[in-house]
Design a protein around this motif. Sequence first.
Motif, PDB file in Angstrom:
ATOM      1  N   MET A 292       0.837  -1.205   0.000  1.00 54.97           N
ATOM      2  CA  MET A 292       0.000   0.000   0.000  1.00 54.97           C
ATOM      3  C   MET A 292       0.866   1.247   0.000  1.00 54.97           C
ATOM      4  O   MET A 292       0.535   2.229  -0.661  1.00 54.97           O
ATOM      5  CB  MET A 292      -0.943  -0.009   1.197  1.00 54.97           C
ATOM      6  N   ASN A 293       1.983   1.215   0.717  1.00 59.57           N
ATOM      7  CA  ASN A 293       2.887   2.357   0.747  1.00 59.57           C
ATOM      8  C   ASN A 293       3.486   2.592  -0.638  1.00 59.57           C
ATOM      9  O   ASN A 293       3.596   3.738  -1.082  1.00 59.57           O
ATOM     10  CB  ASN A 293       3.995   2.128   1.776  1.00 59.57           C
ATOM     11  N   ASN A 294       3.861   1.511  -1.336  1.00 59.10           N
ATOM     12  CA  ASN A 294       4.396   1.657  -2.688  1.00 59.10           C
ATOM     13  C   ASN A 294       3.345   2.238  -3.630  1.00 59.10           C
ATOM     14  O   ASN A 294       3.670   3.035  -4.511  1.00 59.10           O
ATOM     15  CB  ASN A 294       4.888   0.305  -3.209  1.00 59.10           C
ATOM     16  N   ALA A 295       2.089   1.847  -3.465  1.00 61.15           N
ATOM     17  CA  ALA A 295       1.021   2.389  -4.306  1.00 61.15           C
ATOM     18  C   ALA A 295       0.838   3.880  -4.043  1.00 61.15           C
ATOM     19  O   ALA A 295       0.614   4.659  -4.977  1.00 61.15           O
ATOM     20  CB  ALA A 295      -0.283   1.639  -4.045  1.00 61.15           C
ATOM     21  N   GLU A 296       0.929   4.292  -2.787  1.00 60.53           N
ATOM     22  CA  GLU A 296       0.810   5.718  -2.457  1.00 60.53           C
ATOM     23  C   GLU A 296       1.955   6.513  -3.074  1.00 60.53           C
ATOM     24  O   GLU A 296       1.747   7.608  -3.601  1.00 60.53           O
ATOM     25  CB  GLU A 296       0.808   5.906  -0.932  1.00 60.53           C
TER      26      GLU A 296
END
Length: 97
Positions: A55-59
Amino acid sequence: MTEERITETTDSAGNTHTTHTVLSDGANRSGGTNWAIILLVLVVAIVGIFFLSQMNNAEVAKDNAIADAADQVGNAAGQVGEAAQNAGNAVEDAVAN
């Protein structure tokens, strides 16, 4: 909890016999269940960390896309400004000649 019972019996001849009995409520079990629970918690923690990092990479990717789009809008605005300047210069040259 463990409880120890000591029973002394004396027969008619005067002989004494002592019996020791240890009662346990089952608290001393093998640690197999504990290891399974620890392993399960560890697997859940690893999966949670994986999903949080995804999720952090997507953000980060979303933020980068927004920054790139803003940069492109800024470049387009600069090009419009240059075109307007060139058109203004062309009008001035046409009026002067």
